[in-house]
Scaffold this active site. Structure first.
Site: not given
Ligand code: LLP
Length: 685
Positions: A346, A621, A572, A319, A276-279, A633, A315, A373, A630
């Site tokens: 911040e 319809e 109709h 981190y 399951e690789p992402g990075r 109609g 990131r 990410y 309707c």
């Protein structure tokens, strides 16, 4: 290796100058290199080629649809952790069978969604989750394939926030409980155990933790075999680190060799290897380009204040992650030590600290290796719209996510008033566009029409004053499509305008639909006469692809159906029946509606004459099916009954939802429809 390289003094993304992209699309923006993405995918795929395997790209790293489409095209499987990510991979055209659903907190709705589309496997992380999936699968009559994610209690030596394989983490099932969990799964009728999984963390820079984790998994596979439980695959998760600065992650070749050797040595029988690789796949495929707004000198240091910050790339703040930052255009002047910070309020809002750069206000900088990410963790904090994403392939660029607007930021909070009306059992929601500035998208119309999850309505009506008693009036079906006119809706809007004192009720109200003018007269507190205009029998007006006749014949399911056809602003077909109760409204209605002689489909009325002033009617319809009532109609049926000499005006038309009285004085005169409307609710959405 990536495709973000200098040519002379200018940084390029593949064959396109990065400053040019920044000028064209604005900053901040993420710029992706398709060739880098493809190259990384192929490198990962290549090192495992000699063993049966599956690479399930971790969508959380970057879920942009254009990137997912590229990966799906290259044959990727996907690892998802939410219903949102499932929707993303489905929208990218992925095969649901190639999807693994991970995550500790799958909700009932997400499990239902995943089972309904037929995903491949659930990686399960607790006993309560296992029981929940079993019950839902049983109710849906499906068998859910599962793999237990184990917690091997292994230290991946990575940042504590991205370490997941320790017994103190919330992830996975304790390795000591795994056998009994598989035994439980065997007793559950709607589950089938097909594999075993683990994922010990992210940005891992050593091979030993991977080897230990796989070894632990394989010991469990052996123990399960002794208990008679056989599996098809082991999923070792993702987590291989990349080089952001001076890190020396293992090479893909060494990583694959370690996993495959361990597998060959310790697997008690042949198993597929899933990852399951992402990075490692996306990190290097993007840069984040920002503009220097100010250089601020303080007694302590120099700050380069950028137009990108922690909202665009969190990131570094979260981190203390290091990303290389380079100037998009190399300047000859001397480099200076500085902190690169964003505009967010911040002190953690920085992209890089103590960097040597030669940049001036107005210059662009590029933050490297932000494909994983980066955008996927971006936010709107400080009410900052999320930035644009651009994809480069050789010398071509395209926007793959437009920059969010201020309107996008406000849209989820601005409430709009609506009124719910009823006329003959149909319910309408009315949007007064003079009070509501925003028209709903067709997706929103569809979503809010839902009777449990939305407001619930048959049609959405919109009104906007042209002048005096004249209004633009538009009608949308619950599927979001626009229709030409609705007589019941016309009474509803007339009542609304009268209740809100928006018109002079002694005068005629004029409603301009997309193809005609309808006039409405008030004849009682809730009773109205709507001028529906003259009927039009010409095939071109209906439209009907047959020469003009009083009665048309078509073959439906080997039976001849006979009908009269006319336009009452909308098409109709009117069929006579002996008994209204026994009419096959659904089947014949649908077949006539969709018959090729009606290139844009037709409403279909089933009419039973009761006496010279009364008939009964049921209507199929277009795009909806049989409805309670309707209005057009009813007019169409009464016109046919009057024209063919079966009734005399006025004709009371008995519909499932109530009665209407139709007045018509013959060819070229307008049809008037008389009936009531009610206002049932006023709310905000
Ligand atoms: N499978 C599972 C079950 C995961 O939880 C993850 C990542 C992956 C696969 C993919 O891991 P990768 O190959 O990308 O390392 N936001 C953090 C990373 C969080 C990773 C979460 N799980 C960061 O920016 O470093």
């Amino acid at each position: 290796m990536d495709y973000f390289l200098y040519k002379g003094d200018e940084l390029y993304a593949e064959d396109v100058c990065v400053s040019k992209i920044a000028e064209e699309y604005g900053t901040p923006c993420y710029i992706y290199s398709q060739q880098t993405l493809e190259r990384h995918w192929q490198a990962v795929e290549g090192v495992f080629a000699k063993h049966p395997h599956r690479i399930c790209y971790a969508v959380k790293a970057n879920g942009n649809l254009a990137l997912l489409k590229i990966l799906a095209g290259l044959g990727a499987s996907f690892d998802i952790v939410s219903g949102g990510e499932l929707a993303r991979v489905m929208a990218a055209g992925a095969d649901p069978q190639k999807v693994v659903f991970s995550g500790v907190g799958k909700t009932t709705a997400e499990i239902k969604q995943a089972l309904s589309v037929g995903i491949g496997v659930f990686n399960v992380e607790s006993l309560p989750e296992i029981h929940r999936i079993n019950i839902i699968a049983e109710n849906l009559g499906k068998i859910a394939s599962v793999a237990v994610r184990i917690n091997p209690d292994i230290n991946a030596n990575t940042h504590p926030y991205i370490s997941t394989g320790l017994s103190s983490n919330k992830f996975g099932i304790d390795k000591n409980q795994v056998l009994s969990v598989y035994k439980t799964i065997e007793t559950l009728p709607a589950l089938k155990a097909v594999g075993i999984a683990c994922h010990i963390g992210s940005q891992i820079l050593e091979l030993t933790p991977f080897e230990e984790a796989l070894s632990c998994v394989l010991q469990l596979v052996s123990a399960l075999k002794d208990e008679g439980v056989l599996l098809q695959h082991v999923d070792v998760g993702g987590g291989l680190g990349v080089c952001y600065d001076a890190e020396t992650p293992p090479s893909l070749e060494d990583y694959a060799a370690t996993l495959l050797n361990t597998l060959h040595k310790q697997a008690p029988y042949p198993l597929e290897l899933w990852l399951e690789p992402g990075r490692v796949i996306v990190a290097n495929a993007a840069i984040l380009v920002a503009k220097v707004e100010y250089l601020k000198e303080t007694a302590h240091k120099t700050f380069a204040i950028l137009d990108a910050g922690m909202t665009d790339l969190v990131r570094p703040a979260l981190y203390h992650a290091h990303h290389n930052i380079i100037a998009v255009k190399k300047l000859k002047q001397k480099e200076k030590m500085m902190d690169l910070v964003g505009p967010v309020c911040e002190s953690s809002d920085f992209l890089g600290k103590s960097r040597l750069l030669a940049i001036l206000p107005g210059d662009y900088i590029a933050v490297r290796s932000v494909g994983a990410y980066g955008f996927s963790m971006s936010s709107q904090y400080n009410a900052r719209p999320r930035c644009a994403e651009i994809l480069v392939h050789k010398d071509k660029t395209q926007s793959i996510r437009r920059r969010e607007t201020i309107a996008d930021l406000l849209s989820h909070e601005q409430k709009q008033p609506f009124v719910k009306m009823q006329a003959l059992g149909n319910d309408f929601v009315l949007l007064d566009l003079d009070d509501n500035k925003e028209m709903w998208s067709s997706d929103k119309i569809k979503q809010l029409s839902h009777r449990q999850e939305g407001i619930g309505y048959d049609q959405l009506l919109t009104l906007k004053r042209k002048e005096g008693n004249q209004f633009y009036y538009r009608i949308y079906n619950a599927d979001g499509g626009e229709v030409e006119q609705c007589g019941n809706g016309a009474r509803a809007v007339a009542l609304y305008l009268a209740l809100k004192n928006k018109i002079d009720s002694t005068l005629e109200l004029q409603l301009l639909t997309c193809n005609r003018v309808m006039t409405v007269k008030t004849i009682g507190p809730k009773r109205f006469l709507v001028n529906m205009g003259p009927p039009d029998f010409s095939p071109a007006a209906i439209p009907l692809q047959m020469p003009l006749q009083d009665q048309y014949e078509i073959r439906v399911d080997n039976q001849i159906q006979c009908f009269a056809a006319l336009s009452m602003g909308n098409p109709h077909a009117v069929l006579r029946v002996e008994s209204i109760e026994n009419a096959s409204v659904q089947s014949i209605g649908k077949a006539v509606c969709l018959h090729p002689c009606f290139p844009r489909q037709s409403n279909v009325g089933f009419m039973q004459i009761i006496d010279r002033h009364r008939l009964a009617l049921r209507v199929y319809e277009r795009a909806v099916g049989e409805t309670l009532a309707c209005g057009s109609g009813a007019c169409a049926a009464a016109v046919i009954a009057l024209r063919e000499g079966d009734c005399d005006s006025p004709v009371t038309v008995q519909l499932t939802g109530g009665e209407l009285i139709i007045h018509w004085q013959g060819e070229n005169t307008p049809v008037w429809m008389e009936g009531e409307a009610e206002c049932v609710y006023e709310g905000w959405v």
